[in-house]
Design a protein around this motif. Structure first.
Motif, mmCIF file in Angstrom:
data_model
loop_
_atom_site.group_PDB
_atom_site.id
_atom_site.type_symbol
_atom_site.label_atom_id
_atom_site.label_comp_id
_atom_site.label_asym_id
_atom_site.label_seq_id
_atom_site.Cartn_x
_atom_site.Cartn_y
_atom_site.Cartn_z
ATOM 1 N N ASN A 1 -8.661 17.079 -35.850
ATOM 2 C CA ASN A 1 -9.461 16.823 -34.663
ATOM 3 C C ASN A 1 -9.257 18.015 -33.740
ATOM 4 O O ASN A 1 -8.142 18.277 -33.304
ATOM 5 C CB ASN A 1 -9.027 15.535 -33.951
ATOM 6 N N PHE B 1 -11.699 10.914 -31.768
ATOM 7 C CA PHE B 1 -11.000 9.802 -31.135
ATOM 8 C C PHE B 1 -12.019 8.913 -30.433
ATOM 9 O O PHE B 1 -12.765 9.390 -29.584
ATOM 10 C CB PHE B 1 -9.982 10.318 -30.113
ATOM 11 N N VAL C 1 -10.093 19.460 -30.202
ATOM 12 C CA VAL C 1 -10.539 18.930 -28.926
ATOM 13 C C VAL C 1 -11.738 19.720 -28.395
ATOM 14 O O VAL C 1 -11.717 20.951 -28.335
ATOM 15 C CB VAL C 1 -9.378 18.961 -27.903
ATOM 16 N N LYS D 1 -4.127 13.021 -25.799
ATOM 17 C CA LYS D 1 -4.087 12.558 -27.192
ATOM 18 C C LYS D 1 -2.727 11.933 -27.516
ATOM 19 O O LYS D 1 -2.642 10.908 -28.205
ATOM 20 C CB LYS D 1 -4.354 13.714 -28.158
ATOM 21 N N VAL E 1 -4.055 17.330 -34.638
ATOM 22 C CA VAL E 1 -4.890 17.471 -33.452
ATOM 23 C C VAL E 1 -4.716 18.886 -32.924
ATOM 24 O O VAL E 1 -3.595 19.311 -32.625
ATOM 25 C CB VAL E 1 -4.496 16.447 -32.359
ATOM 26 N N ARG F 1 -2.456 8.471 -26.209
ATOM 27 C CA ARG F 1 -3.261 7.516 -26.974
ATOM 28 C C ARG F 1 -2.634 7.193 -28.327
ATOM 29 O O ARG F 1 -2.768 6.086 -28.838
ATOM 30 C CB ARG F 1 -4.675 8.063 -27.155
#
Length: 199
Positions: A98, A110, A100, A27, A75, A30
């Motif tokens: 978010n 994502f 995972v 993450k 995240v 990104r």
């Protein structure tokens, strides 16, 4: 479709990542090109995360006070119980999360991305098949001209010229769409003669 596709300017904004393993690293990699202030908190951190330039790290457990920095989103990339705890706290503060591999507690996901310096294409299957999204990403990438960034900068210049030369808005849209179509067909920028012939 469960998720609304939205592009957000995160440059200079606070993003909190709770996790220090492989999922968190993915993450971070990104998010990093988009210029956010990345703050990583986790009891365990991969060396790659600790050594990453421009990423703030703290080796400890997440606490609610960490949200006082007003992250635009968070995240959660820890274990299931910890992700649920973090997501619950964020919800009380109305901070999108978010988590995972835990779609049921995600406020956003994502997408698979085809990025360049001037463009980003995002693909999502709403979590139904990330593998399909990745395969579609590969296929889209193959369709794009190699010099897509130069083409987009050129298209911006042409757009300004068309706007100054053609007063009718609908005519402007038509000409710009035709130029875009021809550019894709040829896989390159049009010559001045070629684009001026379009009307």
């Amino acid at each position: 479709m469960n998720y609304f596709p939205m592009f957000m300017d995160i440059k200079g904004r606070e993003v909190l990542i709770c996790g220090g393993g492989a999922h968190a690293l993915e993450k971070i990699e990104r998010l990093k090109p988009f210029g956010a202030n990345l703050h990583v908190i986790s009891p365990q951190l991969l060396p790659e995360i600790e050594e990453m330039d421009g990423v703030r790290t703290e080796k400890r457990r997440f606490v609610e006070k960490d949200l006082d920095s007003f992250p635009i989103f968070l995240v959660a990339a820890e274990g299931q119980d910890e992700n649920e705890r973090i997501a619950g706290i964020c919800r009380t503060r109305h901070i999108p999360v978010n988590a995972v591999d835990m779609q049921d507690i995600c406020d956003f996901i994502f997408p698979a991305m085809v990025p360049s310096s001037q463009m980003c294409i995002a693909i999502s299957t709403g979590g139904l098949s990330p593998a399909f999204a990745v395969e579609l990403k590969k296929r889209i990438h193959k369709c794009l001209p190699d010099d897509i960034d130069d083409i987009l900068l050129w298209m911006n210049e042409i757009r300004e010229k068309i706007r100054s030369q053609v007063p009718d808005k609908e005519k402007q849209k038509y000409i710009l769409r035709r130029i875009a179509e021809e550019t894709f067909e040829k896989g390159r920028r049009l010559t001045e003669e070629e684009w001026k012939e379009i009307n």
